[in-house]
Motif scaffolding. Structure first.
Motif, PDB file in Angstrom:
ATOM      1  N   GLN A 101     -37.312   8.780  15.011  1.00 21.00           N
ATOM      2  CA  GLN A 101     -37.833   7.457  15.372  1.00 21.00           C
ATOM      3  C   GLN A 101     -39.352   7.459  15.462  1.00 21.00           C
ATOM      4  O   GLN A 101     -40.022   6.552  14.978  1.00 21.00           O
ATOM      5  N   TRP A 105     -42.060   5.352  13.370  1.00 20.69           N
ATOM      6  CA  TRP A 105     -42.924   4.480  14.181  1.00 20.69           C
ATOM      7  C   TRP A 105     -44.403   4.689  13.823  1.00 20.69           C
ATOM      8  O   TRP A 105     -45.152   3.742  13.587  1.00 20.69           O
ATOM      9  N   SER A 150     -47.803   7.235  22.016  1.00 21.83           N
ATOM     10  CA  SER A 150     -46.548   7.094  21.267  1.00 21.83           C
ATOM     11  C   SER A 150     -45.703   8.354  21.388  1.00 21.83           C
ATOM     12  O   SER A 150     -44.471   8.293  21.569  1.00 21.83           O
ATOM     13  N   LEU A 157     -39.795   3.939  22.634  1.00 23.46           N
ATOM     14  CA  LEU A 157     -40.177   3.270  21.394  1.00 23.46           C
ATOM     15  C   LEU A 157     -39.006   2.473  20.847  1.00 23.46           C
ATOM     16  O   LEU A 157     -37.855   2.820  21.048  1.00 23.46           O
ATOM     17  N   MET A 160     -36.298   2.406  15.006  1.00 27.38           N
ATOM     18  CA  MET A 160     -36.946   2.209  13.722  1.00 27.38           C
ATOM     19  C   MET A 160     -35.980   2.428  12.558  1.00 27.38           C
ATOM     20  O   MET A 160     -36.181   1.886  11.469  1.00 27.38           O
TER      21      MET A 160
END
Length: 788
Positions: A101, A105, A150, A157, A160
């Motif tokens: 992910q 991202w 991040s 998050l 994705m």
């Protein structure tokens, strides 16, 4: 100076954009059809590609900053540098994490923020100018912090990827970034079309390739062919940016080399020019020294303290010093003490202010030589500011000879003026002395004309009166010519009636015409009758020309014609059928005391002044006189006068030829006149009026009678013994006696009349006294008698 052109052609960049689009379409087609199941999971290669792109982006940003400092590169160096920093940092972070992910991202955010940062180029110029050298640094800090947070908040998050591939969030970030990149590419292309900078076109390619890669993202899966395709496009996009940066830096180096080469050439040219200038300077300096040492004028150079720095040979000769004796000495050594004292004040004033009264001004001073002899000089001082040192340069010459000449001229001028004044005084005195007995003759003749009834005797009296008037005219001509020679004759412009003047002229010429078998005609074609000019002098001009024409014409005619001038005023033409003149006589016509020849003088008489006076009067009025003549055929005069039309109506005196004697029985009149005959004549002229007449022989008696008697009018002669008429008038006026005083004088020039008015006289009556003028004067001061 020649310029180095960019080696990247616009058509090459356009071709690469088209090829990139075809690669995108081809890889997408293969990935969706023949190679839809193909996957190549190779993390090291992926990491190498992304890290390479990251380093390229940061290097390109660095080069953009360097180009901006040199004033070259793209039209948007700072916005593009910020975008490259942001994409490079976040893409680098993306390359360092494991697939998942966070992996997706960071990649998606790199595309999104890259598009967003590139979109700064879309902002108006007034906003873009705020993105300075600090902008890439701020983006760097943001990208590092964002990547770190991040990684730290990985569990928070958004999702994705899922079993279907990339989620809508991932697709949104990539699609938005791609669209912004493509819009930025359009803006850069527009800038290229406006400014024709190939560097802008390179970043059109960069943004286009990144935009295509972003669009391919949502149509790919991890590790499939389209996925690797857009990675390759991104790497190529970074490569294009590197291509731009390296080529621009190379261009800058080439430009620098060319500028250095051009500069070397310019230095060489300027060295040659300096050599030429130096040769010319040396030559000019040599010439200047030659000129300086051969000048007849003295040239002295001093510093600001007045110390002599140099003096030329002419100065050595003038002051009788050698140059060695004067250099280093104060310039006041060459001045008398009183001049030296003034020199100190002048220099103090000049050195303390920019304003001066001595620099660049020719002055006459006194100088002193080695023998302490003073002599006059003319001096001009100028200032020279050279190499930070102010110098004063004085140029002077000995004017002793000129001063002697000036003194001689002044003396001669004073003697000439004295002689002229003496002549004028003599003529004025002679005029008075001649007019005084002539007044007795003229007055007696007028009295006789009133008492004689015989036609023959009246004819004799008229001829005697005419001769007396002619003598008076001659005296006036002599006085006029004296005034003209002295430059003291003035023109007195005033409104007048031309028709009245012409009527008076015909009356004045009647006696001349009486014994002649000729016709005299007057033709006036002017519609306007009122003019502004000196009518007295105009009448004098007409009388001189017409009387001459009548005098030299035995038969035929004399014609006076008046018409409008070409531009303004009017033209007077006088033609006769008389004896005419030869060309030699015509050439001398306006010379004083000149006539055609001796026989003319014997036969016709005359002084030769009339035409000279006429020419001078026309010239004083700003006019022009032309004459043509043929012997035994006649003469033609043409006089152009630039008189102005007058709107002021002039009252024309329509008095009858003979006025009746007024009854002045109740009135008392004082006549102050020292000449016994003139007293008798005036008494006879006034006795029939019935007025009580009182007489005084000088100004003192006139003052006493004016004080003691009740008088209604005083006739005051000007030149009298003991006290003259002017002083007597002043004292009468000072005693506040209101009796009007009329100057009875032979001095009737304009300036004389003005003087009498200033001294207090209320009027004047010219000698010899005209009976009609006497009656006019009585009417003026006794207005009630007009009622009878």
């Amino acid at each position: 100076m020649s310029t180095v052109k960019h080696h990247i052609k616009p058509r090459t960049i356009v071709a690469i954009i088209i090829i990139s689009a075809l690669v995108h379409i081809f890889s997408l087609y293969l990935g969706l059809n023949q190679l839809s199941d193909w996957r190549w999971v190779n993390i090291p290669i992926h990491t190498a590609v992304e890290i390479a792109g990251s380093f390229i982006a940061l290097f390109v940003a660095y080069l953009l900053l360097a180009l901006e400092r040199k004033g070259i590169g793209t039209s948007f160096n700072m916005p593009i540098a910020g975008a490259m920093v942001g994409m490079g940092i976040i893409d680098g972070a993306h390359a360092l994490v494991s697939p998942g992910q966070l992996f997706v991202w960071l990649h998606s955010c790199a595309t999104f923020f890259g598009g967003l940062l590139f979109a700064v180029v879309l902002l108006p110029k007034r906003m873009r100018v705020k993105f300075t050298f600090s902008w890439p640094k701020l983006v760097l800090i943001f990208a590092v912090v964002f990547s770190f947070l991040s990684a730290l908040l990985n569990d928070f998050l958004p999702l994705m990827t899922d079993s279907n591939g990339f989620t809508p969030i991932a697709q949104f970030l990539n699609t938005c970034g791609g669209i912004l990149l493509l819009l930025s590419a359009i803006k850069l292309f527009w800038a290229y079309k406006s400014h024709n900078l190939s560097d802008d076109l390179l970043f059109v390619l960069h943004c286009s390739m990144f935009g295509f890669a972003a669009i391919m993202f949502q149509q790919s899966q991890l590790w499939d062919l389209p996925w690797w395709g857009w990675h390759i496009l991104r790497l190529l996009a970074y490569g294009v940016a590197l291509w731009f940066a390296l080529s621009s830096d190379l261009m800058a180096q080439l430009r620098t080399e060319e500028q250095n080469k051009t500069l070397d050439e310019e230095i060489k040219i300027k060295k040659n020019m300096l050599a030429v200038i130096k040769r010319r300077y040396d030559q000019a300096n040599k010439q200047h020294k030659t000129i300086l040492f051969n000048l007849s004028d003295t040239v002295i150079m001093t510093d600001v303290d007045g110390i002599i720095c140099s003096i030329n040979p002419a100065g050595e000769k003038l002051f009788k010093y050698s140059a060695d004796d004067l250099i280093g000495e104060h310039v006041e050594k060459l001045m008398p003490d009183h001049i030296a004292h003034l020199h100190k004040d002048y220099m103090l004033n000049h050195n303390g202010t920019d304003e001066t009264t001595i620099i660049g001004v020719n002055r006459e001073l006194l100088a002193i030589d080695s023998e302490q002899q003073e002599f006059p000089i003319e001096l001009a001082v100028n200032v020279h500011d050279g190499e930070g040192e102010k110098l004063y340069i004085g140029i002077l010459r000995d004017i002793s000879e000129r001063k002697r000449h000036e003194q001689q001229l002044l003396k001669a001028k004073a003697e000439a003026e004295h002689a002229s004044d003496a002549k004028s005084a003599f003529l004025a005195n002679m005029s008075h002395e001649v007019r005084t007995p002539m007044n007795g003759i003229y007055g007696t003749l007028q009295l006789l004309s009133k008492s004689i009834t015989s036609d023959r005797e009246l004819d004799l009296i008229d001829k005697a009166l005419y001769s007396t008037r002619a003598l008076n005219t001659l005296i006036n001509d002599i006085l006029d010519f004296s005034k003209i020679e002295a430059g003291k004759l003035d023109i007195d412009p005033h409104p007048f009636s031309l028709s009245a003047l012409l009527n008076s002229l015909e009356s004045d010429l009647r006696m001349l015409l009486a014994d002649k078998d000729i016709v005299f005609t007057v033709t006036n074609t002017l519609e306007h009758d009122q003019w502004l000019g000196d009518s007295v002098r105009l009448r004098q001009i007409l009388l001189n020309i017409c009387s001459n024409a009548i005098k030299f014409t035995e038969q035929g005619k004399v014609a006076l014609h008046i018409a409008r001038g070409r531009s303004k005023g009017f033209v007077i033409d006088v033609s006769d059928t008389g004896i005419g003149m030869s060309q030699s006589a015509l050439a001398r016509l306006f010379d004083r005391f000149e006539q055609a020849d001796a026989s003319t003088t014997r036969k016709y008489g005359g002084t030769g002044l009339g035409m000279a006076i006429t020419n001078s009067l026309v010239d004083l009025m700003g006019g022009k006189i032309d004459v043509s003549s043929t012997e035994n055929e006649g003469t033609h005069f043409s006089v152009s006068l630039p008189f102005e039309e007058s709107d002021k109506a002039v009252e024309v005196n329509q008095s009858t030829p003979e006025q009746k004697l007024p009854d002045l029985t109740p009135y008392s009149i004082l006549i102050a006149e020292d000449n016994h005959i003139n007293r008798i004549v005036i008494e006879a002229l006034l006795s029939k009026t019935g007025a009580q007449l009182h007489f005084a022989c000088d100004g003192i008696e006139a003052l006493e009678q004016a004080t003691n008697l009740s008088l209604d009018l005083i006739f005051m002669d000007i030149q009298m013994p003991n006290m003259d008429g002017i002083e007597s008038c002043k004292q009468i006026k000072a005693a506040r006696i209101a009796t009007p005083i009329v100057a009875l004088t032979a001095n009737v020039m304009k300036e004389d009349i003005y003087k009498y008015q200033q001294e207090g006289f209320d009027g004047y009556l010219a000698k010899p006294v005209e009976f009609e003028q006497l009656l006019t004067t009585l009417n003026e001061f006794f207005p009630q008698i007009r009622k009878g």
